[in-house]
Design a protein around this motif. Structure first.
Motif: not given
Lengths: 253, 253
Positions: A46-67
């Motif tokens: 997460g620390g190295a990923i530039q996802a343009d978000t202030d909360n990377y957990t929020n960013y991750l959540m949908p993909g994790i649910l689909l997995i």
């Protein structure tokens, strides 16, 4: 007859749910991997990923649910395969019941057990910082999209469940599905990917679904993503259902 | 439905899988309340006949009726009239014995599935094991449960496809005992077996299925007449190993 369909499906659902609750390892297996990915991406990459978000957990959540859902449905294929092998499938079909209830019991069980895994994973997400400002309506929309996605993939899982010749074959088809979110907007923005990969990532169903859910969680306008997501899920559902029923008719007179 | 009409009537049944012709014109009739044994070696087509009669498979040609109903045009009425006990005991291993019986009782829409389940557990000597998962049952217990499940709803016709394959001698005798009780109660039993002794001990009529057709059929006495009359010889009768086994473990054949 309609009353029989509902009553018989309830009996089948009850049976299949007992299979889930009595082999809790299946729920654990299904939730452990996505939770591991969640922790891995949040705390390692997460620390190295530039996802343009202030909360990377929020960013991750949908993909994790689909997995989680993509790996969860493989158990539907497995349980159906075991029913075919054991002969209980034929016993049910030689009884005066609504035959459709046999498959629907498995499909509804998949919806219930995947809903449980999703709830567990969201719980873990909240612990490590997932926050959503979404209102009731947005949560319901997320639940609706995930339900449709689960339903579509579950009918896809029915096909190998009915046609596979080994239990591994009945569940292995889900591996590529689990991989699909990695080549999408689930973990990194697609703009960082090289040309052809980016074209694939931006035009495959996971990206549309992830973007739609992310927007709903973040109280952002969902735009076209929600319609694209629903269209993808519905299309997969219709095609998978058609193939599953064709496979079913080949197995049973 | 006249009571005089046969319980099962099969005319000119044919079935091929790809190029391999399994049934090449099978004809037989089974009288109500009798035990009919379909005898044949592995691959003779016994299971194919049972699958057609229990509406799991469509024949390529020929007709079959069960309890007065045509298997092709009135499959639901046929299913209301039969029970199938397959070669591989079709019981749910994850459920308990009692839950298996209750499940079938609910699917057959009994008024009191629990009461029926308890009665059957008693009757089949499974009362103590009723609360245990079937996965822990012995082969004989499993087969008894399987037959008990077939009795729920009192179907007038029961198909037993190789009911004693894989059982130890004691288990086989228990199953024979139950089959005789069924026929005494007026149920029609169609039994397939590869054990000559089983057909000899149980059946009112025997048909030998060989290479897709019935080559002989009749009562045991009629079949015996096909061979030259018995000669009287003095032979020292040694006990068979089975007799020894059963006498040392304390059971009567």
């Amino acid at each position: 007859m309609t009353r029989h369909v509902l009553g018989d499906t309830a009996v089948m659902l009850d049976r299949s749910i007992k299979h889930v609750t009595r082999s809790l390892d299946t729920i654990i297996t299904v939730t452990i991997m996505p939770i591991a990915f969640l922790l891995l991406f949040r705390f390692v990459f997460g620390g190295a990923i530039q996802a343009d978000t202030d909360n990377y957990t929020n960013y991750l959540m949908p993909g994790i649910l689909l997995i989680a859902i993509a790996s969860g449905i493989s158990y539907t294929g497995f349980r159906l395969f075991m029913d075919m092998k054991s002969g209980i499938f034929e016993r049910f079909h030689s009884m005066p019941i609504a035959r459709s209830s046999v498959l629907w019991g498995h499909v509804l069980t998949s919806l219930v057990s995947n809903a449980i895994s999703v709830a567990v994973i969201i719980g873990v997400g909240v612990v490590i910082g997932f926050r959503s400002s979404a209102g009731l309506l947005a949560w319901l929309a997320v639940a609706g999209v995930l339900t449709l996605f689960t339903l579509a993939l579950t009918w896809l899982a029915v096909i190998p469940g009915l046609t596979a010749s080994t239990p591994d074959g009945a569940s292995a088809f889900s591996y590529p599905l689990v991989f699909l979110p990695f080549v999408s907007s689930a973990f990194v923005p697609t703009a960082t990917m090289p040309g052809p990969l980016r074209a694939f990532a931006e035009n495959q169903p996971v990206t549309a679904i992830v973007d739609a859910i992310r927007a709903l969680f973040g109280q952002q306008p969902v735009g076209n993503d929600i319609w694209l997501a629903l269209a993808w899920c519905s299309a997969i559902l219709v095609v998978a259902y058609a193939f599953a029923m064709a496979a079913y008719r080949r197995r049973i007179a | 439905m006249a009571t005089a009409s046969p319980a099962i009537r099969v005319n000119g049944l044919r079935k091929s899988y790809q190029k391999r012709s399994v049934l090449r014109g099978v004809d037989f009739e089974v009288a109500r309340g009798s035990i009919f044994a379909l005898l044949g070696s592995n691959g003779a087509g016994k299971t194919t006949v049972v699958r057609i009669l229990s509406t799991l498979l469509r024949p390529d040609a020929g007709t079959a009726s069960v309890h007065g109903f045509d298997v092709g045009s009135e499959p639901l009425r046929v299913r209301e009239s039969i029970s199938l006990t397959g070669q591989f005991a079709a019981v749910d291993e994850i459920l308990t014995g009692r839950e298996n019986l209750i499940m079938v009782g609910r699917l057959r829409r009994l008024g009191d599935p629990r009461g029926t389940a308890d009665d059957l557990l008693d009757r089949f000597g499974l009362a103590d094991a009723g609360g245990r998962r079937v996965g822990s049952y012995s082969g004989g217990m499993r087969r008894r449960l399987d037959i008990a499940m077939s009795l729920i709803g009192d179907p007038p016709v029961i198909f037993l496809d190789e009911p004693t394959t894989g059982l130890d001698p004691e288990g086989r005798i228990e199953v024979w005992h139950e089959i005789r009780k069924l026929a005494r109660g007026g149920t029609t039993v169609l039994l397939t077996t590869q054990y000559l002794e089983e057909a000899e001990k149980l059946a009112d009529r025997i048909a030998i299925l060989h290479e897709g057709t019935i080559i002989v059929s009749g009562t045991l006495a009629e079949l015996r007449k096909l061979l030259p009359p018995a000669r009287v010889e003095h032979v020292e009768q040694q006990p068979t190993l089975e007799e020894v086994f059963l006498s040392v473990v304390g059971k009567q054949a």
